[in-house]
Design an enzyme around this catalytic site. Structure first.
Site, PDB file in Angstrom:
ATOM      1  N   SER A  26       0.886  -1.164   0.000  1.00 40.03           N
ATOM      2  CA  SER A  26       0.000   0.000   0.000  1.00 40.03           C
ATOM      3  C   SER A  26       0.912   1.198   0.000  1.00 40.03           C
ATOM      4  O   SER A  26       2.057   1.110   0.460  1.00 40.03           O
ATOM      5  CB  SER A  26      -0.875   0.025   1.262  1.00 40.03           C
ATOM      6  OG  SER A  26      -1.458   1.300   1.454  1.00 40.03           O
TER       7      SER A  26
ATOM      8  N   TYR B 107      -2.742   0.326  10.687  1.00 39.22           N
ATOM      9  CA  TYR B 107      -2.641  -0.057   9.276  1.00 39.22           C
ATOM     10  C   TYR B 107      -1.315   0.400   8.677  1.00 39.22           C
ATOM     11  O   TYR B 107      -0.625  -0.386   8.007  1.00 39.22           O
ATOM     12  CB  TYR B 107      -3.804   0.549   8.494  1.00 39.22           C
ATOM     13  CG  TYR B 107      -3.819   0.151   7.031  1.00 39.22           C
ATOM     14  CD1 TYR B 107      -4.231  -1.114   6.645  1.00 39.22           C
ATOM     15  CD2 TYR B 107      -3.422   1.051   6.041  1.00 39.22           C
ATOM     16  CE1 TYR B 107      -4.256  -1.481   5.304  1.00 39.22           C
ATOM     17  CE2 TYR B 107      -3.447   0.693   4.707  1.00 39.22           C
ATOM     18  CZ  TYR B 107      -3.857  -0.576   4.346  1.00 39.22           C
ATOM     19  OH  TYR B 107      -3.861  -0.941   3.017  1.00 39.22           O
TER      20      TYR B 107
END
Length: 260
Positions: free
Chosen positions: A143, A156
């Site tokens: 990501s 995250y």
């Protein structure tokens, strides 16, 4: 010939979103694909849509036994394993550390890290011997949160930074038999779900008001990515012919964050 003719792939978290886009592209490129996912309904839908060259395995990436079973069923169905794609992940709805109650911090950490980090380790460990036998490849979904702050909350973002380190270490450990790389998508039009209970406001990513417009305006290319926008990179990294000297690398597919 298509790029992945004769290749066999196992995709975790492959029943929806980016994972499903990778599965569809792999099938179009001639691969046979096993899809490992926790969502039985979405696996059934995928199997109906693609009755040839595909099997599904329902299970939980946080359980090593389920990963082991997914690899075994892949090899039983197709005779080998060439590519493992680790893709399953949970989000944290942008929650900062100060808003996580101290008494729930460990629980939320464990839930998210067991999927985002341990899930990948389980998958690679279960697939390792089969990949070594085929001279195969590992591809992990990162990501832009693995490189920059602000694309998620503390849990995250930290988990995706851990995945970047995992790719580098696994590339070192598994060479010269297996290549290990990653793809780093930016904001994408998917229903990525957050850890249950981390925020009373949490909802799937692409349901957040203004998400599409804000994500597009945040990057130089000025548009929101679809899952299919990333899929070709998984093809290139999965092909030993197209990227034979590429290992320990992460390819960015994020609309130009690095230029920003």
């Amino acid at each position: 010939m298509t790029v992945l003719d004769s290749k066999v792939a196992l995709v975790s978290g492959g029943a929806d979103g980016i994972g499903r886009a990778v599965v569809e592209r792999y099938l179009a490129e001639g691969a046979r694909v096993a899809v490992f996912d926790i969502n039985a309904d979405k696996l059934e839908s995928l199997a109906r849509d693609f009755p040839e060259g595909l099997i599904t395995v329902q299970g939980d990436v946080t359980r090593y036994e389920d990963n082991e079973r997914a690899v075994a069923e892949t090899v039983a169905a197709f005779g080998k394993l060439d590519i493992f794609v680790g893709n399953a992940a949970l989000f944290d709805y942008f929650v900062p550390l100060r808003k996580i109650a101290p008494e729930s911090l460990a629980e939320n950490f464990d839930r998210l890290f067991h999927v985002n980090v341990m899930g990948y380790l389980n998958g690679v460990r279960a697939a390792q011997e089969a990949l070594k036998a085929s001279g195969g490849s590992v591809i992990l979904t990162v990501s832009n949160s693995g490189f920059y702050p602000g694309g998620g909350g503390i849990l995250y973002v930290t988990s995706k930074h851990a995945v970047v380190g995992m790719i580098k270490q696994l590339a070192y450990e598994m060479a010269p038999d297996v290549r290990v790389n990653g793809v780093s998508p930016g904001a994408t039009d998917t229903e990525m779900k957050s850890v249950e209970g981390i925020s009373g406001r949490a909802q799937p990513l692409n349901h957040i008001p203004g998400f599409h417009e804000n994500a597009a305006n945040a990057v130089p290319l000025k548009r929101m990515a679809s899952p299919a926008d990333h899929a070709a990179l998984y093809v290139v990294l999965g092909s030993s012919e197209q990227s034979p000297m590429t290992t320990g690398c992460v390819i960015h597919s994020d609309g130009g964050w690095v230029a920003r």
